[in-house]
Write a protein that holds these residues in place. Sequence first.
Motif, PDB file in Angstrom:
ATOM      1  N   PHE A   1       7.179   1.535   5.928  1.00 47.92           N
ATOM      2  CA  PHE A   1       7.618   2.853   6.395  1.00 47.92           C
ATOM      3  C   PHE A   1       8.875   2.825   7.259  1.00 47.92           C
ATOM      4  N   PHE A   2       9.133   1.736   7.960  1.00 51.34           N
ATOM      5  CA  PHE A   2      10.261   1.728   8.895  1.00 51.34           C
ATOM      6  C   PHE A   2      11.364   0.742   8.529  1.00 51.34           C
ATOM      7  N   ASN A   3      11.029  -0.360   7.911  1.00 50.39           N
ATOM      8  CA  ASN A   3      12.054  -1.329   7.549  1.00 50.39           C
ATOM      9  C   ASN A   3      12.733  -0.986   6.226  1.00 50.39           C
TER      10      ASN A   3
ATOM     11  N   TYR B   1       2.143   5.683   1.505  1.00 54.32           N
ATOM     12  CA  TYR B   1       2.846   5.133   0.344  1.00 54.32           C
ATOM     13  C   TYR B   1       1.770   4.753  -0.668  1.00 54.32           C
ATOM     14  N   ARG B   2       1.945   5.182  -1.916  1.00 55.73           N
ATOM     15  CA  ARG B   2       0.897   4.960  -2.915  1.00 55.73           C
ATOM     16  C   ARG B   2       1.514   4.577  -4.259  1.00 55.73           C
TER      17      ARG B   2
ATOM     18  N   SER C   1     -13.924   4.601 -26.266  1.00 52.64           N
ATOM     19  CA  SER C   1     -12.857   4.912 -25.315  1.00 52.64           C
ATOM     20  C   SER C   1     -13.018   4.003 -24.110  1.00 52.64           C
ATOM     21  N   ALA C   2     -11.913   3.438 -23.660  1.00 52.43           N
ATOM     22  CA  ALA C   2     -11.944   2.572 -22.483  1.00 52.43           C
ATOM     23  C   ALA C   2     -10.697   2.843 -21.650  1.00 52.43           C
ATOM     24  N   SER C   3     -10.854   2.819 -20.347  1.00 60.08           N
ATOM     25  CA  SER C   3      -9.710   3.084 -19.472  1.00 60.08           C
ATOM     26  C   SER C   3      -9.771   2.204 -18.239  1.00 60.08           C
ATOM     27  N   LEU C   4      -8.592   1.860 -17.750  1.00 59.05           N
ATOM     28  CA  LEU C   4      -8.426   1.158 -16.485  1.00 59.05           C
ATOM     29  C   LEU C   4      -7.580   2.027 -15.575  1.00 59.05           C
ATOM     30  N   ALA C   5      -7.953   2.092 -14.316  1.00 58.96           N
ATOM     31  CA  ALA C   5      -7.159   2.837 -13.343  1.00 58.96           C
ATOM     32  C   ALA C   5      -7.137   2.070 -12.031  1.00 58.96           C
ATOM     33  N   GLY C   6      -6.007   2.122 -11.350  1.00 61.17           N
ATOM     34  CA  GLY C   6      -5.895   1.429 -10.075  1.00 61.17           C
ATOM     35  C   GLY C   6      -4.914   2.127  -9.150  1.00 61.17           C
ATOM     36  N   THR C   7      -5.154   2.004  -7.856  1.00 64.11           N
ATOM     37  CA  THR C   7      -4.213   2.496  -6.856  1.00 64.11           C
ATOM     38  C   THR C   7      -4.091   1.467  -5.734  1.00 64.11           C
ATOM     39  N   TRP C   8      -2.965   1.509  -5.067  1.00 65.07           N
ATOM     40  CA  TRP C   8      -2.737   0.713  -3.863  1.00 65.07           C
ATOM     41  C   TRP C   8      -2.082   1.642  -2.861  1.00 65.07           C
ATOM     42  N   GLN C   9      -2.802   1.938  -1.788  1.00 61.12           N
ATOM     43  CA  GLN C   9      -2.372   2.940  -0.812  1.00 61.12           C
ATOM     44  C   GLN C   9      -2.169   2.277   0.548  1.00 61.12           C
ATOM     45  N   ALA C  10      -1.024   2.529   1.148  1.00 59.88           N
ATOM     46  CA  ALA C  10      -0.750   2.099   2.517  1.00 59.88           C
ATOM     47  C   ALA C  10      -0.594   3.337   3.383  1.00 59.88           C
ATOM     48  N   VAL C  11      -1.277   3.365   4.521  1.00 60.29           N
ATOM     49  CA  VAL C  11      -1.178   4.510   5.424  1.00 60.29           C
ATOM     50  C   VAL C  11      -0.932   4.019   6.850  1.00 60.29           C
ATOM     51  N   GLN C  12      -0.233   4.844   7.605  1.00 61.35           N
ATOM     52  CA  GLN C  12      -0.094   4.618   9.040  1.00 61.35           C
ATOM     53  C   GLN C  12      -0.198   5.961   9.746  1.00 61.35           C
ATOM     54  N   ILE C  13      -0.891   5.955  10.866  1.00 54.73           N
ATOM     55  CA  ILE C  13      -1.155   7.181  11.616  1.00 54.73           C
ATOM     56  C   ILE C  13      -0.565   7.030  13.003  1.00 54.73           C
ATOM     57  N   LEU C  14       0.332   7.951  13.373  1.00 50.44           N
ATOM     58  CA  LEU C  14       0.982   7.938  14.678  1.00 50.44           C
ATOM     59  C   LEU C  14       0.540   9.165  15.463  1.00 50.44           C
TER      60      LEU C  14
END
Length: 477
Positions: free
Chosen positions: A11-13, A42-43, A155-168
């Motif tokens: 988020f900052f760099n 960020y996701r 029917s077959a499916s793959l799903a994925g997420t990668w989530q980064a969060v910061q709380i100020l």
Amino acid sequence: MADLARTDDIFFNRADLDLDQTERLVAESLNGADDGELFLEYRQSESLAFDDGRLKTAAFDTSQGFGLRAIAGEARGFAFASDLSLNAIRRAAKTVTAVTDGHSGSLAAAPAATNRALYIEDNPLEAVDFAAKVKILQDIDSYARGLDPRVKQVSASLAGTWQAVQILRGDGARTADIRPLVRLNISVVVGDGDRMETGGYGAGGRVLYDHYLDPTTWRGHVDEALRIALTNLDSVAAPAGEMDVVLGPGWPGVMLHEAVGHGLEGDFNRKETSTFSGLVGERVAAKGVTVIDDGTLPDRRGSLTIDDEGTASQRNVLIEDGILVGYMQDRQNARLMGVPATGNGRRQSHRHHPMPRMTNTFMAAGAHDPEEILKSVKNGLYAVNFGGGQVDIVSGKFVFSASEAYLIEDGKIGPAVKGATLIGNGPDVMKRISMIGNDLALDDGIGTCGKDGQGVPVGVGQPTLRIDGLTVGGTQV
């Protein structure tokens, strides 16, 4: 904290934000507020779907943004943007500070920070290349079609997420989390003559793909989807009427989630719109019934290191031995009700404000053997899996359709039935539970909960249960 350092880099760099300036802007935005935060997200997400012998869809998306919230009493000011910049946050601040004009509140204390690790930080989307993911879906399709000539479609499916969060927060406190999430779904359609039936199986969690891409694992999932489809192919019309019902362990806990869990969320109870409002300390279920919401279970779909307000997730006992002991709370509703936040403040994304939501909600195990429970029912229904359902939070009334169910005849499992629905009232059904199994199981990681237009991943679970005198809707004529 590893998550804080890693999300600082995101988020900052790499983004157009300066940490010191952002912290000053958040402090100014929340001056005079009772609570609030800047939520940075960020996701990365992907999905692949294989249907009818070929890859039908493949999608990859990257999104980022922030949500800025200020709270004054019961009022909430909220603004969001997909632009991670100081100028965008300044514009958002002009909106959210409208609720604090003339308000003399003081910012509530920050939630206690946590650095415990409930799941891996690695990105599942990067751990397996695209070609390997497609190959797995092809293998699933070929394997399923080779199991039985009655298989008509896979029917077959793959799903994925990668989530980064910061709380100020306005007081300078910062918390962060990195959350992986994957899911594998399989559906099989079988046919015999003019009759067609479907069976499905899914699994997932806050892990990498590797476990679900192991042939030993996914073949078992295909076998289960086919078993359900073939069972439904031989099913008979479900009877209707009032009867004793046995619910299987694991996924049937979705009925507990819907019919009872939502009614134990803090906002509904603060506003006194839940059937459980004002009943803390009173009996709301049969003796032996203990209901828990636990966001601290490692790798589970509904688990969170911290919730979306920065509060550490925890194990919350909601009903203990039939007595209501508390509700699930976010920070705003907890403060207004004069109780601690429970780590249940959740939001779908930076575009949404947080509210009280479940994590992994389940009923604790009892003392009865599942076979003993089945043998205790002379004639009734054994519901193993559920499809869709509807619940009225205010009245507690619900309707659920069983996707896999069987008649119970003289204490034994009889023929499979099609078209069975369970109809009742959540608080009333909780008091009709007469036997609780010793086989507590959580679902395999497929739950998504909807509330006020927001969807979040959740887990459900329960042991085998006997419910006396539940209304069953059927299709038998």
